[in-house]
Design a protein around this motif. Structure first.
Motif, short mmCIF file in Angstrom:
data_model
loop_
_atom_site.label_atom_id
_atom_site.label_comp_id
_atom_site.label_asym_id
_atom_site.label_seq_id
_atom_site.Cartn_x
_atom_site.Cartn_y
_atom_site.Cartn_z
N LEU A 228 -6.16 0.62 13.45
CA LEU A 228 -6.16 2.05 13.78
C LEU A 228 -7.36 2.73 13.14
CD1 LEU A 228 -2.42 3.04 13.15
CD2 LEU A 228 -3.55 2.75 15.36
N PRO A 229 -7.92 3.73 13.80
CA PRO A 229 -9.01 4.49 13.16
C PRO A 229 -8.51 5.11 11.85
CG PRO A 229 -8.80 5.06 15.48
CD PRO A 229 -7.63 4.19 15.14
N SER B 140 -19.97 -6.67 -0.08
CA SER B 140 -20.03 -5.79 1.09
C SER B 140 -18.79 -5.90 1.97
CB SER B 140 -21.30 -6.07 1.90
OG SER B 140 -21.36 -7.42 2.27
N ASP B 141 -17.72 -6.51 1.44
CA ASP B 141 -16.43 -6.59 2.15
C ASP B 141 -15.69 -5.27 1.97
OD1 ASP B 141 -17.12 -9.21 2.55
OD2 ASP B 141 -15.77 -10.00 1.03
N PHE B 142 -15.11 -4.78 3.04
CA PHE B 142 -14.30 -3.56 2.98
C PHE B 142 -12.85 -3.96 3.23
CE2 PHE B 142 -18.51 -2.15 3.92
CZ PHE B 142 -18.65 -1.02 3.13
N ILE B 143 -12.03 -3.79 2.23
CA ILE B 143 -10.62 -4.18 2.31
C ILE B 143 -9.80 -2.91 2.41
CG2 ILE B 143 -8.74 -5.41 1.17
CD1 ILE B 143 -11.11 -6.92 -0.34
N ARG B 144 -9.22 -2.70 3.58
CA ARG B 144 -8.43 -1.49 3.82
C ARG B 144 -7.17 -1.52 2.96
NH1 ARG B 144 -12.05 -1.34 7.45
NH2 ARG B 144 -12.32 0.11 9.11
N THR B 145 -6.77 -0.35 2.46
CA THR B 145 -5.57 -0.24 1.63
C THR B 145 -4.59 0.71 2.31
OG1 THR B 145 -6.40 1.63 0.35
CG2 THR B 145 -6.92 -0.57 -0.47
N TRP B 146 -3.35 0.67 1.82
CA TRP B 146 -2.40 1.67 2.26
C TRP B 146 -2.92 3.02 1.79
CZ3 TRP B 146 1.50 0.98 5.57
CH2 TRP B 146 1.90 -0.33 5.81
N PRO B 147 -2.88 4.03 2.63
CA PRO B 147 -3.38 5.35 2.21
C PRO B 147 -2.60 5.88 1.01
CG PRO B 147 -2.95 5.29 4.59
CD PRO B 147 -2.38 4.03 4.01
N LEU B 148 -3.34 6.44 0.06
CA LEU B 148 -2.73 7.00 -1.13
C LEU B 148 -3.42 8.33 -1.41
CD1 LEU B 148 -0.84 6.59 -3.64
CD2 LEU B 148 -2.88 5.68 -4.79
N PRO B 149 -2.68 9.45 -1.34
CA PRO B 149 -3.31 10.76 -1.61
C PRO B 149 -3.88 10.81 -3.03
CG PRO B 149 -1.09 11.03 -0.72
CD PRO B 149 -1.26 9.57 -1.04
N GLN C 32 -8.52 4.81 0.67
CA GLN C 32 -8.40 4.16 1.97
C GLN C 32 -8.95 2.74 2.01
OE1 GLN C 32 -9.44 6.44 5.47
NE2 GLN C 32 -9.51 8.31 4.26
N VAL C 33 -9.84 2.43 1.07
CA VAL C 33 -10.53 1.14 1.14
C VAL C 33 -11.01 0.76 -0.26
CG1 VAL C 33 -12.81 2.14 1.64
CG2 VAL C 33 -12.25 -0.15 2.51
N ARG C 34 -11.21 -0.54 -0.44
CA ARG C 34 -11.75 -1.02 -1.72
C ARG C 34 -12.82 -2.06 -1.45
NH1 ARG C 34 -9.91 -6.00 -3.62
NH2 ARG C 34 -8.21 -6.91 -2.40
N GLN C 35 -13.69 -2.21 -2.46
CA GLN C 35 -14.72 -3.23 -2.42
C GLN C 35 -14.70 -3.98 -3.75
OE1 GLN C 35 -18.02 -0.40 -1.05
NE2 GLN C 35 -18.67 -2.40 -0.29
N PRO C 36 -14.66 -5.32 -3.72
CA PRO C 36 -14.67 -6.09 -4.96
C PRO C 36 -15.95 -5.84 -5.76
CG PRO C 36 -13.93 -7.44 -3.13
CD PRO C 36 -14.45 -6.17 -2.55
N ILE C 37 -15.80 -5.78 -7.08
CA ILE C 37 -16.93 -5.57 -7.99
C ILE C 37 -17.50 -6.92 -8.40
CG2 ILE C 37 -17.62 -4.69 -10.26
CD1 ILE C 37 -15.32 -2.62 -9.97
N PRO D 21 -3.27 1.14 -4.77
CA PRO D 21 -2.55 0.93 -3.51
C PRO D 21 -2.71 -0.51 -3.03
CG PRO D 21 -4.57 2.15 -3.10
CD PRO D 21 -4.44 2.01 -4.59
N ALA D 22 -1.70 -1.00 -2.37
CA ALA D 22 -1.73 -2.37 -1.84
C ALA D 22 -2.68 -2.46 -0.65
CB ALA D 22 -0.32 -2.79 -1.42
N ASP D 23 -3.19 -3.65 -0.43
CA ASP D 23 -4.01 -3.90 0.75
C ASP D 23 -3.13 -3.82 2.00
OD1 ASP D 23 -6.04 -4.41 -1.05
OD2 ASP D 23 -5.98 -6.59 -0.77
N LEU D 24 -3.74 -3.41 3.11
CA LEU D 24 -2.99 -3.41 4.37
C LEU D 24 -2.62 -4.84 4.74
CD1 LEU D 24 -4.67 -0.75 6.67
CD2 LEU D 24 -2.42 -0.68 5.65
N GLY D 25 -3.49 -5.79 4.43
CA GLY D 25 -3.20 -7.21 4.59
C GLY D 25 -2.54 -7.59 5.89
N ASP D 26 -1.24 -7.92 5.82
CA ASP D 26 -0.51 -8.41 6.98
C ASP D 26 -0.27 -7.33 8.02
OD1 ASP D 26 -0.41 -10.93 5.92
OD2 ASP D 26 1.54 -10.61 4.97
N ALA D 27 -0.46 -6.09 7.65
CA ALA D 27 -0.26 -4.99 8.60
C ALA D 27 -1.53 -4.84 9.43
CB ALA D 27 0.07 -3.70 7.85
N ALA D 28 -1.94 -5.92 10.07
CA ALA D 28 -3.21 -5.95 10.81
C ALA D 28 -3.25 -4.87 11.90
CB ALA D 28 -3.42 -7.32 11.43
#
Length: 140
Positions: free
Chosen positions: A126-127, A89-98, A63-68, A114-121
């Motif tokens: 959404l929670p 400490s940045d949280f970058i939301r991603t497209w959900p991937l099971p 659901q989310v990634r953080q840069p290393i 998975p790709a970042d949600l990016g432009d899909a602000a």
């Protein structure tokens, strides 16, 4: 192409929970860093520093990634060598991937990440529980 890591985020119910946990830890004082300690230093650490991210699996979905930022070799209080992953400490939301449960961490190639949600602000607002449910229904 950067190399990434993927890890289960145990004991956290949502991205918001993870963010709150990190905020609490970072409020410990000046110089506090976002870190995660794991048993083994990755052999391919150089391929991830500055370009890769740690992708978190929360409730069965990436659901989310953080840069290393870096990997530190440390010795814990029990005398065992460990690896401390220092994250932005940045949280970058991603497209959900099971993702099925697994132990430890795994490498994740850029093409499998998975790709970042990016432009899909609108989706990013959404929670995470609702995004996860929509993804399970195949609507995302």
């Amino acid at each position: 192409m950067p190399l990434h890591m993927i890890k289960l985020c145990v004991g956290v119910d949502s991205v918001e929970d993870l963010e709150a946990h990190v905020r609490t830890r970072l409020s410990a004082g000046p110089g506090a860093e976002q870190t995660h300690v794991t048993r083994v230093m990755p052999k391919r650490a150089d391929e991830m520093v500055g370009a890769g991210s740690l992708f978190w699996v929360i409730k069965g979905q990436v659901q989310v990634r953080q840069p290393i930022l870096r990997f530190d070799a440390i010795r814990t209080e029990d005398g065992i060598e460990r690896c401390r992953i220092v994250l932005k400490s940045d949280f970058i939301r991603t497209w959900p991937l099971p993702k099925r449960p697994f132990q430890g961490w795994r490498y994740l190639t850029a093409e499998d990440a998975p790709a970042d949600l990016g432009d899909a602000a609108d989706l990013a607002e959404l929670p995470s529980a609702l995004r996860r449910e929509l993804a399970e229904l195949g609507l995302l």
